[in-house]
Design a protein around this motif. Structure first.
Motif, PDB file in Angstrom:
ATOM      1  N   ALA A 188     -31.537 -32.459  -7.669  1.00 33.54           N
ATOM      2  CA  ALA A 188     -30.264 -31.854  -7.278  1.00 33.54           C
ATOM      3  C   ALA A 188     -29.622 -31.113  -8.449  1.00 33.54           C
ATOM      4  O   ALA A 188     -29.083 -30.017  -8.291  1.00 33.54           O
ATOM      5  CB  ALA A 188     -29.314 -32.928  -6.744  1.00 33.54           C
ATOM      6  N   ASP A 203     -31.449 -27.869  -9.027  1.00 28.42           N
ATOM      7  CA  ASP A 203     -31.049 -26.870  -8.032  1.00 28.42           C
ATOM      8  C   ASP A 203     -29.672 -26.303  -8.346  1.00 28.42           C
ATOM      9  O   ASP A 203     -29.432 -25.102  -8.221  1.00 28.42           O
ATOM     10  CB  ASP A 203     -31.044 -27.491  -6.633  1.00 28.42           C
ATOM     11  CG  ASP A 203     -32.445 -27.761  -6.114  1.00 28.42           C
ATOM     12  OD1 ASP A 203     -33.405 -27.210  -6.685  1.00 28.42           O
ATOM     13  OD2 ASP A 203     -32.578 -28.517  -5.143  1.00 28.42           O
ATOM     14  N   GLU A 204     -28.750 -27.178  -8.753  1.00 26.32           N
ATOM     15  CA  GLU A 204     -27.396 -26.719  -9.086  1.00 26.32           C
ATOM     16  C   GLU A 204     -27.427 -25.759 -10.268  1.00 26.32           C
ATOM     17  O   GLU A 204     -26.710 -24.759 -10.287  1.00 26.32           O
ATOM     18  CB  GLU A 204     -26.502 -27.917  -9.406  1.00 26.32           C
ATOM     19  CG  GLU A 204     -26.136 -28.751  -8.195  1.00 26.32           C
ATOM     20  CD  GLU A 204     -25.261 -29.922  -8.577  1.00 26.32           C
ATOM     21  OE1 GLU A 204     -24.702 -29.919  -9.703  1.00 26.32           O
ATOM     22  OE2 GLU A 204     -25.128 -30.859  -7.763  1.00 26.32           O
ATOM     23  N   LEU A 256     -32.171 -24.639  -0.299  1.00 27.00           N
ATOM     24  CA  LEU A 256     -31.191 -25.074   0.688  1.00 27.00           C
ATOM     25  C   LEU A 256     -31.939 -25.840   1.769  1.00 27.00           C
ATOM     26  O   LEU A 256     -32.906 -25.341   2.339  1.00 27.00           O
ATOM     27  CB  LEU A 256     -30.462 -23.876   1.303  1.00 27.00           C
ATOM     28  CG  LEU A 256     -29.540 -24.169   2.491  1.00 27.00           C
ATOM     29  CD1 LEU A 256     -28.397 -25.103   2.072  1.00 27.00           C
ATOM     30  CD2 LEU A 256     -28.992 -22.879   3.077  1.00 27.00           C
ATOM     31  N   LEU A 314     -28.033 -36.126   7.115  1.00 25.44           N
ATOM     32  CA  LEU A 314     -26.971 -35.517   6.312  1.00 25.44           C
ATOM     33  C   LEU A 314     -26.319 -36.559   5.405  1.00 25.44           C
ATOM     34  O   LEU A 314     -26.121 -36.313   4.202  1.00 25.44           O
ATOM     35  CB  LEU A 314     -25.941 -34.881   7.251  1.00 25.44           C
ATOM     36  CG  LEU A 314     -24.792 -34.125   6.606  1.00 25.44           C
ATOM     37  CD1 LEU A 314     -25.292 -32.887   5.887  1.00 25.44           C
ATOM     38  CD2 LEU A 314     -23.754 -33.743   7.659  1.00 25.44           C
ATOM     39  N   ARG A 346     -28.278 -37.534   2.508  1.00 22.17           N
ATOM     40  CA  ARG A 346     -28.454 -36.430   1.553  1.00 22.17           C
ATOM     41  C   ARG A 346     -29.851 -35.817   1.601  1.00 22.17           C
ATOM     42  O   ARG A 346     -30.279 -35.170   0.651  1.00 22.17           O
ATOM     43  CB  ARG A 346     -28.146 -36.881   0.116  1.00 22.17           C
ATOM     44  CG  ARG A 346     -26.781 -37.517  -0.056  1.00 22.17           C
ATOM     45  CD  ARG A 346     -25.657 -36.532   0.090  1.00 22.17           C
ATOM     46  NE  ARG A 346     -24.344 -37.167  -0.055  1.00 22.17           N
ATOM     47  CZ  ARG A 346     -23.177 -36.531  -0.042  1.00 22.17           C
ATOM     48  NH1 ARG A 346     -23.176 -35.207   0.101  1.00 22.17           N
ATOM     49  NH2 ARG A 346     -22.045 -37.162  -0.155  1.00 22.17           N
ATOM     50  N   GLN A 365     -28.401 -30.651   3.438  1.00 22.51           N
ATOM     51  CA  GLN A 365     -27.071 -30.293   2.937  1.00 22.51           C
ATOM     52  C   GLN A 365     -26.121 -29.877   4.055  1.00 22.51           C
ATOM     53  O   GLN A 365     -24.911 -30.002   3.920  1.00 22.51           O
ATOM     54  CB  GLN A 365     -27.208 -29.156   1.921  1.00 22.51           C
ATOM     55  CG  GLN A 365     -27.957 -29.555   0.662  1.00 22.51           C
ATOM     56  CD  GLN A 365     -28.497 -28.360  -0.086  1.00 22.51           C
ATOM     57  OE1 GLN A 365     -29.616 -27.903   0.131  1.00 22.51           O
ATOM     58  NE2 GLN A 365     -27.702 -27.821  -0.999  1.00 22.51           N
ATOM     59  N   TYR A 380     -21.004 -31.280   7.811  1.00 27.13           N
ATOM     60  CA  TYR A 380     -21.247 -31.628   6.411  1.00 27.13           C
ATOM     61  C   TYR A 380     -20.407 -32.855   6.070  1.00 27.13           C
ATOM     62  O   TYR A 380     -19.455 -33.189   6.795  1.00 27.13           O
ATOM     63  CB  TYR A 380     -20.946 -30.457   5.466  1.00 27.13           C
ATOM     64  CG  TYR A 380     -19.589 -29.806   5.632  1.00 27.13           C
ATOM     65  CD1 TYR A 380     -18.479 -30.265   4.928  1.00 27.13           C
ATOM     66  CD2 TYR A 380     -19.422 -28.708   6.472  1.00 27.13           C
ATOM     67  CE1 TYR A 380     -17.234 -29.668   5.053  1.00 27.13           C
ATOM     68  CE2 TYR A 380     -18.183 -28.101   6.617  1.00 27.13           C
ATOM     69  CZ  TYR A 380     -17.096 -28.580   5.902  1.00 27.13           C
ATOM     70  OH  TYR A 380     -15.862 -27.978   6.035  1.00 27.13           O
ATOM     71  N   PRO A 382     -18.549 -27.177   1.522  1.00 28.57           N
ATOM     72  CA  PRO A 382     -19.793 -26.939   0.777  1.00 28.57           C
ATOM     73  C   PRO A 382     -19.673 -25.720  -0.131  1.00 28.57           C
ATOM     74  O   PRO A 382     -18.963 -24.751   0.181  1.00 28.57           O
ATOM     75  CB  PRO A 382     -20.832 -26.695   1.875  1.00 28.57           C
ATOM     76  CG  PRO A 382     -20.253 -27.297   3.103  1.00 28.57           C
ATOM     77  CD  PRO A 382     -18.771 -27.143   2.977  1.00 28.57           C
ATOM     78  N   ALA A 410     -25.326 -23.875   0.283  1.00 29.09           N
ATOM     79  CA  ALA A 410     -24.824 -24.471   1.514  1.00 29.09           C
ATOM     80  C   ALA A 410     -23.528 -23.794   1.946  1.00 29.09           C
ATOM     81  O   ALA A 410     -23.313 -23.518   3.135  1.00 29.09           O
ATOM     82  CB  ALA A 410     -24.606 -25.971   1.331  1.00 29.09           C
TER      83      ALA A 410
END
Length: 309
Positions: free
Chosen positions: A73, A76-77, A93, A136, A139, A142, A274, A280, A284
């Motif tokens: 995560a 990805d961020e 995503l 969701l 996790r 997203q 979400y 988001p 997302a």
């Protein structure tokens, strides 16, 4: 950006199968085995128990997995932040969709989004609405695109498109292209989706509001897919309610027909779900805004006037 050994570990932990993990990663099975062995040597403990004819995570593997997910995560961020700083979306995503949305609408929505965001890698899973909400909260995805209300306090939903459900009957049925009274549904063999389906909830709630109790319904079969329902109706096993999007092809071919139930309103909203909290962000958030602003415009046109009722 993600450490390759950890990526392999994550795939095997998710699949609990070396062959399927190798297929997912486009590697050979020996290559996957080699990477896991090297990671186990680095950690100093076995990560998978291969005894008993199946694979399970050892206590060491169970302890490592949450950190591997966090690192994925974070990677990805970081990639998304770099792309956003350059004025473009990139990275991954993961979304989930209930079956009707996933099968009939999602391909158009994803194609439109990726035309605007070609650097985003999008993965999708499908199931009934309850299953997507569980994914969701866990996790694994997203965003979830669901049918009907979420019925959960830990989920926030936003409608993005209206859908109409229609009563589908065999082409030779006496109700085909005719109006019927709602009381006539008491005697009809009714085919329904499984419990947990958003479609089923909408149908049962609408019939109850119209004065037809659930115990008065003659439900003869439950199926876990819309395609299964339509095939069963074509075989003459009963009648069913489905989304207008699902039956477009059969109406065009003439293999199925619609019946109109007097004084019954069967509409619902497709919604973006979400976790409760802030809206988001990153990819997302971009997909959410895309659906809210442009989702309806990307849908195929309904086939004939009958399909719109």
């Amino acid at each position: 950006m993600e450490n390759f050994r950890l990526k392999v570990f994550r795939a095997v932990a998710r699949q609990l199968n070396f062959s399927r993990a190798a297929e997912e990663l486009l590697l050979t099975q020996p290559a996957v085995t080699q990477q896991i062995k090297a990671l186990e040597e680095e950690c100093g403990v076995p990560l998978f128990d291969r005894s008993g004819g199946h694979i399970t995570l050892t206590p060491g593997g169970q302890a490592l997995l949450p950190y591997v997910e966090q690192l994925k995560a974070l990677s990805d961020e970081a990639l998304t932040a770099v792309a956003n700083a350059a004025g473009r979306n990139a990275g991954s995503l993961a979304i989930g969709a209930s079956q009707t949305i996933g099968q009939y609408l999602l391909p158009n929505l994803v194609a439109g989004f990726l035309r605007d965001n070609p650097r985003v890698t999008l993965t999708a899973m499908s199931g009934n609405s309850d299953e997507m909400l569980e994914a969701l909260i866990a996790r694994r995805i997203q965003l979830a695109l669901i049918e009907g209300p979420a019925l959960r306090k830990d989920i926030h939903v936003e409608p993005f498109m209206e859908d109409h459900l229609v009563l589908v009957v065999p082409a030779s049925h006496e109700w085909a292209d005719n109006d019927v009274d709602i009381a006539m549904l008491k005697e009809a063999p009714l085919l329904m989706r499984e419990f947990g389906s958003g479609s089923r909830r909408v149908v049962e709630n609408a019939l109850t509001e119209a004065g037809l109790k659930r115990k008065e319904l003659h439900t003869t079969m439950e199926l876990d897919s819309t395609e299964g329902l339509l095939s069963a109706v074509e075989a003459g096993l009963g009648v069913t309610f489905v989304s207008r999007w699902a039956v477009r092809n059969q109406l065009a071919l003439g293999t199925l027909k619609l019946a109109r139930v007097r004084d019954l309103k069967l509409s619902r909203m497709f919604s973006i779900a979400y976790p409760a909290g802030p809206e988001p962000t990153a990819n997302a958030g971009a997909f959410r805004i895309f659906l809210l602003l442009r989702g309806t415009d990307l849908m195929p046109r309904s086939t004939g006037k009958k399909a719109q009722r």
